[in-house]
Design a protein around this motif. Structure first.
Motif, PDB file in Angstrom:
ATOM      1  N   ALA A  97       0.837  -1.200   0.000  1.00 29.00           N
ATOM      2  CA  ALA A  97       0.000   0.000   0.000  1.00 29.00           C
ATOM      3  C   ALA A  97       0.873   1.250   0.000  1.00 29.00           C
ATOM      4  CB  ALA A  97      -0.935   0.000   1.209  1.00 29.00           C
ATOM      5  N   ASN A  98       1.956   1.215   0.743  1.00 34.56           N
ATOM      6  CA  ASN A  98       2.875   2.362   0.760  1.00 34.56           C
ATOM      7  C   ASN A  98       3.544   2.549  -0.596  1.00 34.56           C
ATOM      8  OD1 ASN A  98       2.364   3.078   3.412  1.00 34.56           O
ATOM      9  ND2 ASN A  98       3.980   1.764   4.203  1.00 34.56           N
ATOM     10  N   GLN A  99       3.899   1.450  -1.238  1.00 34.72           N
ATOM     11  CA  GLN A  99       4.535   1.531  -2.552  1.00 34.72           C
ATOM     12  C   GLN A  99       3.581   2.127  -3.587  1.00 34.72           C
ATOM     13  OE1 GLN A  99       7.667   1.024  -3.334  1.00 34.72           O
ATOM     14  NE2 GLN A  99       7.306   1.494  -5.481  1.00 34.72           N
ATOM     15  N   VAL A 100       2.320   1.677  -3.569  1.00 31.18           N
ATOM     16  CA  VAL A 100       1.329   2.209  -4.506  1.00 31.18           C
ATOM     17  C   VAL A 100       1.103   3.693  -4.250  1.00 31.18           C
ATOM     18  CG1 VAL A 100      -1.100   2.085  -5.177  1.00 31.18           C
ATOM     19  CG2 VAL A 100       0.208  -0.010  -4.892  1.00 31.18           C
ATOM     20  N   ALA A 101       1.012   4.075  -2.976  1.00 25.00           N
ATOM     21  CA  ALA A 101       0.811   5.489  -2.643  1.00 25.00           C
ATOM     22  C   ALA A 101       2.004   6.324  -3.103  1.00 25.00           C
ATOM     23  CB  ALA A 101       0.595   5.645  -1.139  1.00 25.00           C
ATOM     24  N   THR A 102       3.210   5.811  -2.939  1.00 27.41           N
ATOM     25  CA  THR A 102       4.404   6.531  -3.389  1.00 27.41           C
ATOM     26  C   THR A 102       4.380   6.721  -4.896  1.00 27.41           C
ATOM     27  OG1 THR A 102       5.685   5.622  -1.562  1.00 27.41           O
ATOM     28  CG2 THR A 102       6.930   6.491  -3.424  1.00 27.41           C
ATOM     29  N   GLU A 103       4.029   5.665  -5.617  1.00 25.39           N
ATOM     30  CA  GLU A 103       3.975   5.764  -7.080  1.00 25.39           C
ATOM     31  C   GLU A 103       2.914   6.753  -7.539  1.00 25.39           C
ATOM     32  OE1 GLU A 103       3.372   1.744  -8.321  1.00 25.39           O
ATOM     33  OE2 GLU A 103       5.416   1.148  -7.803  1.00 25.39           O
ATOM     34  N   GLU A 108       4.192  10.317  -6.887  1.00 27.10           N
ATOM     35  CA  GLU A 108       5.204  10.684  -7.866  1.00 27.10           C
ATOM     36  C   GLU A 108       4.590  10.899  -9.244  1.00 27.10           C
ATOM     37  OE1 GLU A 108       8.112   7.596  -7.480  1.00 27.10           O
ATOM     38  OE2 GLU A 108       9.056   8.560  -5.754  1.00 27.10           O
ATOM     39  N   ALA A 109       3.507  10.194  -9.547  1.00 23.08           N
ATOM     40  CA  ALA A 109       2.838  10.353 -10.846  1.00 23.08           C
ATOM     41  C   ALA A 109       2.220  11.747 -10.999  1.00 23.08           C
ATOM     42  CB  ALA A 109       1.766   9.290 -11.026  1.00 23.08           C
ATOM     43  N   VAL A 110       1.838  12.355  -9.880  1.00 20.22           N
ATOM     44  CA  VAL A 110       1.264  13.703  -9.952  1.00 20.22           C
ATOM     45  C   VAL A 110       2.306  14.779  -9.669  1.00 20.22           C
ATOM     46  CG1 VAL A 110      -1.083  12.965  -9.419  1.00 20.22           C
ATOM     47  CG2 VAL A 110       0.426  13.651  -7.559  1.00 20.22           C
ATOM     48  N   GLY A 111       3.574  14.366  -9.557  1.00 23.82           N
ATOM     49  CA  GLY A 111       4.641  15.342  -9.422  1.00 23.82           C
ATOM     50  C   GLY A 111       5.073  15.652  -8.010  1.00 23.82           C
ATOM     51  N   ILE A 112       4.663  14.864  -7.044  1.00 18.70           N
ATOM     52  CA  ILE A 112       5.074  15.094  -5.654  1.00 18.70           C
ATOM     53  C   ILE A 112       6.105  14.031  -5.299  1.00 18.70           C
ATOM     54  CG2 ILE A 112       4.324  15.213  -3.255  1.00 18.70           C
ATOM     55  CD1 ILE A 112       1.567  16.061  -4.280  1.00 18.70           C
ATOM     56  N   THR A 113       7.328  14.441  -5.099  1.00 22.14           N
ATOM     57  CA  THR A 113       8.426  13.525  -4.803  1.00 22.14           C
ATOM     58  C   THR A 113       8.669  13.460  -3.296  1.00 22.14           C
ATOM     59  OG1 THR A 113      10.053  15.285  -5.034  1.00 22.14           O
ATOM     60  CG2 THR A 113       9.520  14.028  -7.023  1.00 22.14           C
ATOM     61  N   PRO A 114       9.429  12.450  -2.836  1.00 24.73           N
ATOM     62  CA  PRO A 114       9.696  12.347  -1.391  1.00 24.73           C
ATOM     63  C   PRO A 114      10.375  13.563  -0.789  1.00 24.73           C
ATOM     64  CG  PRO A 114      10.204  10.279  -2.456  1.00 24.73           C
ATOM     65  CD  PRO A 114       9.896  11.269  -3.551  1.00 24.73           C
ATOM     66  N   GLY A 115      11.000  14.387  -1.583  1.00 24.42           N
ATOM     67  CA  GLY A 115      11.650  15.592  -1.060  1.00 24.42           C
ATOM     68  C   GLY A 115      10.703  16.768  -0.865  1.00 24.42           C
ATOM     69  N   ASP A 157       4.875  18.413   0.853  1.00 28.09           N
ATOM     70  CA  ASP A 157       3.519  17.861   0.829  1.00 28.09           C
ATOM     71  C   ASP A 157       3.486  16.360   0.599  1.00 28.09           C
ATOM     72  OD1 ASP A 157       2.399  20.364   1.192  1.00 28.09           O
ATOM     73  OD2 ASP A 157       2.300  20.766  -0.967  1.00 28.09           O
ATOM     74  N   PHE A 158       4.646  15.716   0.580  1.00 25.34           N
ATOM     75  CA  PHE A 158       4.687  14.285   0.283  1.00 25.34           C
ATOM     76  C   PHE A 158       3.952  13.460   1.338  1.00 25.34           C
ATOM     77  CE2 PHE A 158       6.790  10.097   0.266  1.00 25.34           C
ATOM     78  CZ  PHE A 158       6.495   9.734  -1.033  1.00 25.34           C
ATOM     79  N   ALA A 159       4.112  13.783   2.604  1.00 24.91           N
ATOM     80  CA  ALA A 159       3.437  13.032   3.674  1.00 24.91           C
ATOM     81  C   ALA A 159       1.922  13.160   3.564  1.00 24.91           C
ATOM     82  CB  ALA A 159       3.914  13.509   5.041  1.00 24.91           C
ATOM     83  N   ALA A 184      -3.267  10.700   2.013  1.00 23.69           N
ATOM     84  CA  ALA A 184      -4.498  10.767   1.221  1.00 23.69           C
ATOM     85  C   ALA A 184      -4.685   9.512   0.378  1.00 23.69           C
ATOM     86  CB  ALA A 184      -4.475  12.005   0.327  1.00 23.69           C
ATOM     87  N   TYR A 185      -3.639   9.041  -0.252  1.00 25.37           N
ATOM     88  CA  TYR A 185      -3.761   7.833  -1.072  1.00 25.37           C
ATOM     89  C   TYR A 185      -3.944   6.581  -0.228  1.00 25.37           C
ATOM     90  CZ  TYR A 185      -2.985  10.106  -5.509  1.00 25.37           C
ATOM     91  OH  TYR A 185      -3.130  10.878  -6.630  1.00 25.37           O
ATOM     92  N   ARG A 186      -3.282   6.517   0.925  1.00 28.33           N
ATOM     93  CA  ARG A 186      -3.502   5.361   1.811  1.00 28.33           C
ATOM     94  C   ARG A 186      -4.932   5.353   2.329  1.00 28.33           C
ATOM     95  NH1 ARG A 186       2.216   5.873   4.467  1.00 28.33           N
ATOM     96  NH2 ARG A 186       1.189   7.656   5.393  1.00 28.33           N
ATOM     97  N   GLN A 187      -5.467   6.535   2.646  1.00 31.34           N
ATOM     98  CA  GLN A 187      -6.845   6.626   3.123  1.00 31.34           C
ATOM     99  C   GLN A 187      -7.825   6.183   2.047  1.00 31.34           C
ATOM    100  OE1 GLN A 187      -7.799   7.248   6.192  1.00 31.34           O
ATOM    101  NE2 GLN A 187      -9.954   7.047   5.698  1.00 31.34           N
ATOM    102  N   SER A 188      -7.572   6.577   0.803  1.00 27.40           N
ATOM    103  CA  SER A 188      -8.478   6.163  -0.276  1.00 27.40           C
ATOM    104  C   SER A 188      -8.407   4.651  -0.491  1.00 27.40           C
ATOM    105  CB  SER A 188      -8.166   6.910  -1.570  1.00 27.40           C
ATOM    106  OG  SER A 188      -6.926   6.519  -2.101  1.00 27.40           O
TER     107      SER A 188
END
Length: 80
Positions: free
Chosen positions: A21-27, A30-37, A40-42, A47-51
């Motif tokens: 689930a964390n991997q999917v949320a990370t992907e 990143e697909a919408v342009g928000i990187t771990p750096g 707003d990444f957290a 938001a994606y984990r909640q969905s």
């Protein structure tokens, strides 16, 4: 019946906190342009984990309430 619904919902919540689930949320972030750096990444990850949790709960709820169709001669109407 309600106990079964609560049981399925609990199982759905337990299965959502996986590394997959964390991997999917990370992907997705990143697909919408928000990187771990990004600051707003957290928020994006949460938001994606909640969905994903909501989707799992809805699926478990539908599975529980449609365990036995009202008319046993018909298949489940909501299944695609």
């Amino acid at each position: 019946m309600r106990l079964a619904v609560l049981g399925f919902c609990a199982l759905g919540l337990l299965g959502c906190a996986s590394s997959e689930a964390n991997q999917v949320a990370t992907e997705r972030c990143e697909a919408v342009g928000i990187t771990p750096g990004d600051p707003d990444f957290a928020v994006c990850m949460q938001a994606y984990r909640q969905s994903q949790r909501e989707g799992a709960l809805n699926q478990n709820y539908h599975n529980a309430i449609n365990a036995v169709p009202d008319d046993r001669r018909r298949a489940h109407d909501w299944v695609f």
